[in-house]
Design an enzyme around this catalytic site. Sequence first.
Site, PDB file in Angstrom:
ATOM      1  N   LYS A 145      21.279 -28.385 -24.086  1.00 33.94           N
ATOM      2  CA  LYS A 145      19.877 -28.781 -23.481  1.00 33.94           C
ATOM      3  C   LYS A 145      19.431 -30.338 -23.062  1.00 33.94           C
ATOM      4  O   LYS A 145      19.990 -31.294 -22.907  1.00 33.94           O
ATOM      5  CB  LYS A 145      19.547 -28.602 -24.678  1.00 33.94           C
ATOM      6  CG  LYS A 145      20.014 -27.855 -26.147  1.00 33.94           C
ATOM      7  CD  LYS A 145      19.267 -26.759 -26.176  1.00 33.94           C
ATOM      8  CE  LYS A 145      17.547 -27.024 -26.831  1.00 33.94           C
ATOM      9  NZ  LYS A 145      17.148 -26.047 -27.679  1.00 33.94           N
TER      10      LYS A 145
ATOM     11  N   ARG B  38      15.482  -9.961 -30.455  1.00 34.29           N
ATOM     12  CA  ARG B  38      16.682 -10.518 -31.405  1.00 34.29           C
ATOM     13  C   ARG B  38      16.341 -10.216 -32.665  1.00 34.29           C
ATOM     14  O   ARG B  38      17.512  -9.980 -32.901  1.00 34.29           O
ATOM     15  CB  ARG B  38      17.216 -12.224 -30.809  1.00 34.29           C
ATOM     16  CG  ARG B  38      17.952 -12.482 -31.778  1.00 34.29           C
ATOM     17  CD  ARG B  38      18.255 -14.387 -30.691  1.00 34.29           C
ATOM     18  NE  ARG B  38      19.331 -14.516 -31.830  1.00 34.29           N
ATOM     19  CZ  ARG B  38      19.492 -15.733 -32.887  1.00 34.29           C
ATOM     20  NH1 ARG B  38      17.867 -15.122 -33.261  1.00 34.29           N
ATOM     21  NH2 ARG B  38      20.190 -16.083 -33.116  1.00 34.29           N
TER      22      ARG B  38
ATOM     23  N   LYS C  23      19.644 -22.293 -18.757  1.00 35.85           N
ATOM     24  CA  LYS C  23      19.264 -21.847 -20.311  1.00 35.85           C
ATOM     25  C   LYS C  23      18.231 -21.606 -20.057  1.00 35.85           C
ATOM     26  O   LYS C  23      16.890 -22.490 -20.188  1.00 35.85           O
ATOM     27  CB  LYS C  23      19.741 -22.702 -21.837  1.00 35.85           C
ATOM     28  CG  LYS C  23      19.001 -22.193 -22.845  1.00 35.85           C
ATOM     29  CD  LYS C  23      19.903 -23.170 -23.644  1.00 35.85           C
ATOM     30  CE  LYS C  23      19.790 -22.360 -25.045  1.00 35.85           C
ATOM     31  NZ  LYS C  23      18.342 -21.782 -25.450  1.00 35.85           N
TER      32      LYS C  23
ATOM     33  N   ALA D  51       1.095  -1.478   0.049  1.00 38.93           N
ATOM     34  CA  ALA D  51       0.745   0.463  -0.067  1.00 38.93           C
ATOM     35  C   ALA D  51       0.868   0.967   0.221  1.00 38.93           C
ATOM     36  O   ALA D  51       0.589   2.522  -0.819  1.00 38.93           O
ATOM     37  CB  ALA D  51      -1.182   0.391   1.210  1.00 38.93           C
TER      38      ALA D  51
END
Length: 790
Positions: free
Chosen positions: A313, A135, A114, A33
Amino acid sequence: MTDLIEQAAQLRRLLHQYGHEYYVLDAPSVPDAEYDRIFRELQALEAAHPDLLTADSPTQRVGGAALPSFNSVIHRVPMLSLNNAFEDEEVEAFDRRVREGLGIAAATYDVGPKFDGLAMSLTYQDGVLVQAATRGDGATGEDVTRNVRTINAIPLRLHGENIPAVLEVRGEVLMFKKDFERLNDEQTAKGLKVFANPRNAAAGSLRQLDSRITASRRLAFFAYGIATCEGVTPPASQSAVMDWFATLGLPICKERDRVVGSDGLLGYYHRIGDKRPSLPYEIDGVVYKVDSFAQQEELGFVSRAPRWAIAHKFPAQEALTLVEAIDVQVGRTGAITPVARLQPVFVGGVTVTNATLHNEDEVRRKDVRIGDTVIVRRAGDVIPEVVGVVLERRPMIEQTGGDLFSAQQVPREPAYQLPKTCPVCGSHVVREEGEAIARCSGGLFCSAQRKEAIWHFAGRRAMDIDGLGGRYIDNLVELDYVHGVADLYRLTLDDFLEMKRRADERDGLTPETVQQGKVATKWAENLLEAIEASKKPPLARMLFALGIRHVGESTAKTLADWLGRLQWVRHAPAAVLRVLPDIGGTVADSIADFFAEPKNQQALDDLLSAGVEPQGERAPSAELREKLDVATLYAALNIPRLTPVRAKQLAGQFPTLAGLAQANETALVGLPTDVASAVLTWLGQPDRREQLQQLDQFQARLLDALPQASEATQGVFTGKTFVLTGTLPTLSRDEAKALIEAAGGKVSGSVSKKTDVVVAGEEAGSKLTKAQELGVPVWDEAQLQAALTT
Ligand code: IVH
């Protein structure tokens, strides 16, 4: 005017500080607040004096009117991409190339997640955010400055003293999982399209021409790199830059680390992989970067990717495939679950051929049809699911309209409909109002439910029949060896061998050895042994094993702890169950309904006569006494409008349940009229008076069975606290705990000076060390058993 300028600057400083504490440090120093109050004050000031408005004002975070299109931005330093690695060998090869390229024995890396979001380039001039660009193709992106200003985690002005003249920061815009879910809930509520994943939601939110929409979505940002720095010498390594970013007020992720060599890299990969499900945002791998900038420069780039970094990955969690059929599965409680049969596809590290569609509404909402191309997702150990349909690829056919000239494309397959009858037993499928799940009404007549019931019964946390897996259960049920769970205990070696022979014959699989007259028997002997060994379960596990709807392990334990004996549980009226802690109305009714069914009582008797015997039975808990008083039971009867206060009044008038069972209109005078009429209406319904009589008797018997206060806690272990650690040779942890508790002892999770005994098995860890440090006595299982029998 200078006063006003100073006043506005002061308000902005406070808002910057509070915002940073809230969004970046996750440690607010003032209530929301207070932030809002200052925010409105600044808004009013800027509205009255538009000259005071600055590019870094937090008021700009709310967004503004829509743009016709985004301008393009040429990146000063191109935004390149990373090469990917999937296998350990590729990581080892990367590390080798780095070491050889630099001529060093071991390389140091900065490592981090990543992020699965959108790459973003932020330009700060003299510390003020002046441009944010996507990008794009790496050379030219889009100017999304107005949208990025609405992202609370991104500082509009950098903190600290030593501010570069120009700083270009690279990082990732993303949406946290919880914000994604909230957004999709809102979209659903508004009848708008839902986003397939947080990445799409982040992209969709960022590419809004109307920045007020972006402002309404909660986006996040993590900085991960530096593209340009003018006016100040930046730190000499990636890890030092990240620390510097933090002092500038830029959000960086906590999970990063600094490691050496490929072992360090792979170790980090597995650590983050384990953490991945619990991270608040989605990641699709980890990024390894040579830490030293001097070394990065020496390594340079190949085509469009750096030689000094690589993305490792995780296996893809989503893939496209075809729906070959939509079947339904029938669960233990009859729940009918539609399942998509898929063209096999490799996703999340395994080949997936089925994906759950959850329930009828879900199939409708996603409109999955046979022949559709769908996005399948398998995250972590979660059951694979269909995320959505690629509508553009739906098979269509031409349909001619009323006249010969109009033809239109319509889907080849109709919208999915749940079958009206159970595909296994043919019973009706019913879906109760307000329920998402449809159920087969066949009960244990349905072999699918029987199989599931047996599977649950035999499960590790239930009766724990080792080795009784799905294939055996299928055959036992299909070939009619087992109708109810008790039949398991009557099986003989011959039954098993015969079953195997018939199943093999049916499947055309008779092994050559059998044709030659040799029969393998070991597996059947093992199964018989496992079945025999399961005959003495702790009461709670046996109750759990029965598969009563809504009774999970913890409810089963509550029942066992409070009522002590199977005999009490199986005859307890719903009102008594409702007074037990953590057992609500639905659960209590479900338990009482289960035991009200004669077939279930029979099945239980069959189990007992087959030699199954619950262990650790004891008197009901002494604490039940106060829960069994008449007023509490009245309140548990579910009489409309009978609040606990009114139940007390009723108990004043009718101190026994049997008394109320006899009550007539005159006897109820004296109660508030609405209470009296509610009770009277209730009593007028069939069986109510009978029900009260039974409850009265049960209450009396149960009260009689309660231990006297003094004996209540008496046992060999009364007043003693135990801690269990490691694997005991014969007892499971639950069993050991039940035995200790039955003997009056307590079991705690951690060792302290107050611990009386630590019971340690194999591979005992830090608890054992702690016990030794504190001088707490350590027993093995044999000592525990011995103490229990004294
Ligand atoms: S560093 C030379 N670090 O991955 C490129 N990128 O293929 C240096 N990404 O589009 C990029 N998390 O948006 C880097 N911790 C991280 C990252 C990361 C996600 C994205 C980035 C880029 C893609 C690179």
